[in-house]
Design a protein around this motif. Structure first.
Motif, PDB file in Angstrom:
ATOM      1  N   ILE A  73     -72.295  -2.805 -42.454  1.00 56.52           N
ATOM      2  CA  ILE A  73     -72.868  -1.486 -42.217  1.00 56.52           C
ATOM      3  C   ILE A  73     -74.306  -1.702 -41.755  1.00 56.52           C
ATOM      4  O   ILE A  73     -75.090  -2.344 -42.447  1.00 56.52           O
ATOM      5  N   ALA A  74     -74.611  -1.200 -40.567  1.00 53.58           N
ATOM      6  CA  ALA A  74     -75.953  -1.395 -40.003  1.00 53.58           C
ATOM      7  C   ALA A  74     -76.898  -0.384 -40.654  1.00 53.58           C
ATOM      8  O   ALA A  74     -77.036   0.749 -40.198  1.00 53.58           O
ATOM      9  N   THR A  75     -77.538  -0.785 -41.724  1.00 49.35           N
ATOM     10  CA  THR A  75     -78.327   0.151 -42.531  1.00 49.35           C
ATOM     11  C   THR A  75     -79.577   0.652 -41.805  1.00 49.35           C
ATOM     12  O   THR A  75     -80.089   1.712 -42.138  1.00 49.35           O
ATOM     13  N   LYS A  76     -80.041  -0.100 -40.817  1.00 48.70           N
ATOM     14  CA  LYS A  76     -81.266   0.315 -40.134  1.00 48.70           C
ATOM     15  C   LYS A  76     -80.997   1.166 -38.898  1.00 48.70           C
ATOM     16  O   LYS A  76     -81.928   1.663 -38.278  1.00 48.70           O
ATOM     17  N   ASP A  77     -79.730   1.329 -38.540  1.00 49.15           N
ATOM     18  CA  ASP A  77     -79.374   2.154 -37.381  1.00 49.15           C
ATOM     19  C   ASP A  77     -79.057   3.576 -37.837  1.00 49.15           C
ATOM     20  O   ASP A  77     -78.442   3.760 -38.897  1.00 49.15           O
ATOM     21  N   PRO A  78     -79.424   4.575 -37.028  1.00 51.56           N
ATOM     22  CA  PRO A  78     -79.094   5.949 -37.402  1.00 51.56           C
ATOM     23  C   PRO A  78     -77.597   6.114 -37.623  1.00 51.56           C
ATOM     24  O   PRO A  78     -76.789   5.601 -36.850  1.00 51.56           O
ATOM     25  N   LEU A  79     -77.227   6.759 -38.677  1.00 51.20           N
ATOM     26  CA  LEU A  79     -75.843   7.042 -39.068  1.00 51.20           C
ATOM     27  C   LEU A  79     -75.074   5.788 -39.496  1.00 51.20           C
ATOM     28  O   LEU A  79     -73.873   5.845 -39.734  1.00 51.20           O
ATOM     29  N   LYS A 241     -79.600   7.082 -54.842  1.00 53.25           N
ATOM     30  CA  LYS A 241     -80.050   8.484 -54.944  1.00 53.25           C
ATOM     31  C   LYS A 241     -81.561   8.580 -54.755  1.00 53.25           C
ATOM     32  O   LYS A 241     -82.061   9.500 -54.100  1.00 53.25           O
ATOM     33  N   ALA A 242     -82.285   7.626 -55.314  1.00 56.44           N
ATOM     34  CA  ALA A 242     -83.746   7.624 -55.144  1.00 56.44           C
ATOM     35  C   ALA A 242     -84.116   7.357 -53.685  1.00 56.44           C
ATOM     36  O   ALA A 242     -85.066   7.949 -53.151  1.00 56.44           O
ATOM     37  N   LEU A 243     -83.329   6.495 -53.043  1.00 56.19           N
ATOM     38  CA  LEU A 243     -83.584   6.168 -51.630  1.00 56.19           C
ATOM     39  C   LEU A 243     -83.369   7.381 -50.741  1.00 56.19           C
ATOM     40  O   LEU A 243     -84.224   7.720 -49.907  1.00 56.19           O
ATOM     41  N   ILE A 244     -82.242   8.057 -50.925  1.00 53.24           N
ATOM     42  CA  ILE A 244     -81.864   9.157 -50.031  1.00 53.24           C
ATOM     43  C   ILE A 244     -82.751  10.387 -50.281  1.00 53.24           C
ATOM     44  O   ILE A 244     -82.893  11.249 -49.428  1.00 53.24           O
ATOM     45  N   GLY A 250     -87.587   3.086 -48.449  1.00 56.10           N
ATOM     46  CA  GLY A 250     -86.569   2.149 -47.962  1.00 56.10           C
ATOM     47  C   GLY A 250     -87.019   1.328 -46.772  1.00 56.10           C
ATOM     48  O   GLY A 250     -86.200   0.624 -46.174  1.00 56.10           O
ATOM     49  N   GLY A 251     -88.277   1.422 -46.402  1.00 56.51           N
ATOM     50  CA  GLY A 251     -88.759   0.632 -45.263  1.00 56.51           C
ATOM     51  C   GLY A 251     -88.037   1.010 -43.984  1.00 56.51           C
ATOM     52  O   GLY A 251     -88.007   2.178 -43.604  1.00 56.51           O
ATOM     53  N   GLU A 252     -87.403   0.031 -43.353  1.00 54.06           N
ATOM     54  CA  GLU A 252     -86.758   0.269 -42.047  1.00 54.06           C
ATOM     55  C   GLU A 252     -85.373   0.911 -42.168  1.00 54.06           C
ATOM     56  O   GLU A 252     -84.737   1.214 -41.157  1.00 54.06           O
ATOM     57  N   ILE A 253     -84.881   1.106 -43.374  1.00 51.71           N
ATOM     58  CA  ILE A 253     -83.539   1.680 -43.538  1.00 51.71           C
ATOM     59  C   ILE A 253     -83.493   3.096 -42.967  1.00 51.71           C
ATOM     60  O   ILE A 253     -84.418   3.881 -43.156  1.00 51.71           O
ATOM     61  N   SER A 254     -82.417   3.396 -42.251  1.00 53.20           N
ATOM     62  CA  SER A 254     -82.210   4.753 -41.750  1.00 53.20           C
ATOM     63  C   SER A 254     -81.368   5.532 -42.759  1.00 53.20           C
ATOM     64  O   SER A 254     -80.217   5.191 -43.010  1.00 53.20           O
ATOM     65  N   CYS A 255     -81.969   6.572 -43.319  1.00 55.55           N
ATOM     66  CA  CYS A 255     -81.266   7.393 -44.319  1.00 55.55           C
ATOM     67  C   CYS A 255     -80.719   8.679 -43.701  1.00 55.55           C
ATOM     68  O   CYS A 255     -80.251   9.567 -44.426  1.00 55.55           O
TER      69      CYS A 255
END
Ligand SMILES: [Mg+2]
Length: 301
Positions: A73-79, A241-244, A250-255
């Motif tokens: 799962i590409a966590t840094k990409d949108p969606l 839950k804290a991240l979202i 989350g730094g570079e993570i896309s939520c």
């Protein structure tokens, strides 16, 4: 006590998300990033499935048993689409470390979980690997890529991968014909002799062909039981839950998501569609290089 089986149909592989073309699977499916759509609606794989915090959980499968594509799962990409990992410009495959051929289970992740890299795990003494929690599904069916299934949680293994905590949940598809016989980790030991030992061996050595050292484990490589595993899932769900909710950075993570009301990252279908439409089109799959078939042999320590 179980929720209904929830399959998400129709992985939308029409558009990639900025990854170089490449990757291939038997049958010729393209290996570019794929966002998930449910009917005509887009969603994030990381966020979509309902979370169940008892002894069952949803698994999003991204690697089929015996497959060698290293998908994630590409966590840094949108969606958060599923994409093949790329290292130094080359598509990644998992090596065949004798006697293992590719992945020896269906391999995926539990949506709505996150191993927080800023949180030191009390059991391992190491911080999280910044990904959703991983699952090895041991049932007989080979899952489709992107398929969401409901699984019974059976236990867990605490991998320390290059100094990061990387829990591996052991689970079985509740639709498996044998599922009723599996209720805890000891049932795996009893009915699939050698499978748990092979799982430890697989994770210990899978990066050695890339020139990396053997991985380590907390608890001396012993599996923890179902109750322990459920607690690990619950705690990684709290971190997610804290991240979202943007309570943790989350730094570079896309939520970016479409379903979590109250999340500052929640967006509309129109906005998500624009993101997908802006991504480069999916190209034809690359052939699998012949060296991927190679076997690696090692002296066990
Ligand atoms: Mg992981």
């Amino acid at each position: 006590m179980f929720f209904c089986k929830q399959h998400l149909t129709g992985v939308n592989a029409e558009r990639g998300a900025g990854q170089p073309a490449g990757g291939s699977v038997p049958g010729g499916a393209a290996g570019n990033g794929a966002c998930l759509s449910v009917g005509s609606k887009l969603c994030s794989l990381w966020v979509r499935a309902s979370f169940v915090a008892k002894a069952t959980a949803f698994l999003e499968s991204h690697v089929q048993r015996l497959m060698q594509l290293l998908l994630q799962i590409a966590t840094k990409d949108p969606l958060n689409p599923i994409k093949q990992d790329v290292k130094k410009g080359k598509l990644r495959y998992v090596a065949n470390v004798f006697p293992h051929k590719g992945y020896i289970w269906n391999y995926g992740a539990i949506p709505q979980t996150w191993e927080d890299p800023g949180h030191k795990d009390e059991n391992t003494g190491c911080c999280g690997d910044n990904d959703p929690i991983d699952v090895c599904e041991i049932g007989s069916k080979v899952c489709s890529r992107g398929e969401v299934i409901k699984v019974k949680v059976l236990g867990t293994l605490a991998l320390i991968d290059e100094g990061e905590t990387d829990w591996k949940i052991i689970a079985i598809n509740i639709e498996d014909p044998e599922a009723e016989n599996y209720n805890d980790i000891n049932d795996v030991r009893r009915m699939k002799p050698g499978y748990l030992e092979a799982t430890v061996d697989w994770f210990r050595r899978y990066k050695v062909p890339d020139g990396k050292p053997e991985n380590q484990f907390a608890f001396n490589g012993e599996f923890k039981d179902k109750d322990f595993a459920v607690n690990v899932i619950k705690s990684t769900h709290e971190h997610w839950k804290a991240l979202i909710a943007k309570k943790t950075d989350g730094g570079e993570i896309s939520c970016t998501n479409l379903t979590v009301s109250g999340s500052p990252f929640c967006c509309s279908q129109e906005c998500a569609k624009a993101t997908v439409d802006a991504a480069p089109p999916c190209k034809a799959a690359n052939p699998i290089p012949p060296e991927v078939d190679r076997w690696f042999y090692y002296q066990k320590n």
